[in-house]
Design an enzyme around this catalytic site. Structure first.
Site: not given
Ligand SMILES: NC(=O)c1ccc[n+]([C@@H]2O[C@H](COP(=O)([O-])OP(=O)(O)OC[C@H]3O[C@@H](n4cnc5c(N)ncnc54)[C@H](OP(=O)(O)O)[C@@H]3O)[C@@H](O)[C@H]2O)c1
Length: 247
Positions: A145, A158
């Site tokens: 990130s 985080y």
């Molecule tokens: N969104 C942002 O602004 C952003 C920015 C930079 C980096 N990131 C990184 O990108 C990655 C994905 O984030 P996102 O925003 O796309 O999140 P998201 O939409 O909330 O999706 C999270 C994914 O991870 C799964 N997950 C959550 N907790 C879990 C657990 N305990 N065990 C197994 N799977 C789990 C969820 O499964 P379920 O749906 O089945 O719960 C879902 O498939 C993360 O590593 C985050 O740090 C996000």
């Protein structure tokens, strides 16, 4: 995975956190680029996502597992091994964030975040890297990130968790150059604030003429098939990574 799927001739990719958000979009890119998938999520929404990926011709093994538990990591890796196929690409993406003042946030919740965002990445990267080194090739993409690059007050646990994955990926990348030059490791560093299940759309990504409706649990599911409000650099980094891994 049935015998004909083992013989599909398509390369195989693992994507964790494929049921929503960034992981969902990455898994779609792999499906569109001719890969079969082992796609993981924590909830049963991974089954719905798998059906979407299959629309693009991919054979998909959906895996439901809690990666904050060591057993969950084992379940995911076993699913990859059960395919009997070499793993060409692995996206270690599942993660979550916690916002709020450190004085107020819950310690158990933060330790759970660390188990998912850090421990599960290391625990899964180990068999993935060894497997790819044994086969002499493979591509590992680890979602980090922009938060990895600076202090993140009010996301005090985080941000450092993403800094770990960034530096872990960079270190592993260097080791692989020495020990297994056919295996590449890439940190997906550029996701800034990205509209997903865990992170609402930032104000700058919402056109003034179309104010974002208040998001509810129901409106966040199922995951959207497109992410028009993603920062352009996020999409292009991901697409470049996938397209750098041709069948
Ligand atoms: N969104 C942002 O602004 C952003 C920015 C930079 C980096 N990131 C990184 O990108 C990655 C994905 O984030 P996102 O925003 O796309 O999140 P998201 O939409 O909330 O999706 C999270 C994914 O991870 C799964 N997950 C959550 N907790 C879990 C657990 N305990 N065990 C197994 N799977 C789990 C969820 O499964 P379920 O749906 O089945 O719960 C879902 O498939 C993360 O590593 C985050 O740090 C996000």
């Amino acid at each position: 995975m049935s015998t004909d799927q083992r013989d599909s001739g398509r390369p195989l990719a693992l994507v964790t956190g494929a049921s929503a958000g960034i992981g969902y979009q990455l898994a779609l890119l792999f499906a569109r680029n001719g890969y079969d998938l082992v796609a993981t999520g924590r909830s049963d929404s991974i089954d719905r996502a798998a059906a979407d990926f299959e629309q693009h011709g991919a054979h998909v093994v959906p895996v439901r597992a809690d990666l904050s538990e060591r057993d969950g990591v084992q379940v995911v890796w076993q699913a990859v091994q059960d395919t009997g196929r070499p793993l060409e690409a692995a996206v270690l993406n599942a993660g979550r964030s916690i916002g709020g003042a450190f004085l107020d946030t819950d310690l158990d919740d933060e330790l759970d975040l660390l188990a998912l965002n850090i421990t599960s990445v290391v625990a899964l990267a180990k068999p993935v890297a060894r497997h790819m080194a044994d086969h002499g090739n493979g591509k590992i993409l680890i979602t980090s990130s922009l938060s990895a690059t600076l202090p993140t007050p009010y996301e005090t646990v985080y941000g450092p968790s993403r800094a770990f994955t960034y530096m872990f990926a960079e270190a592993l990348r260097q080791e692989m150059k020495d020990r297994a030059p056919g295996v590449t490791v890439t940190a997906l560093l550029l996701p800034g604030a990205t509209d997903s299940n865990s992170t609402p759309a930032p104000a700058w990504a919402t056109p003034p003429s179309a104010p974002a409706p208040r998001r509810t649990a129901a409106s966040r599911s199922p995951p959207r098939a497109t992410a028009p409000s993603w920062p352009a650099e996020t999409t292009s980094s991901a697409e470049t990574c996938v397209r750098n891994s041709p069948p």
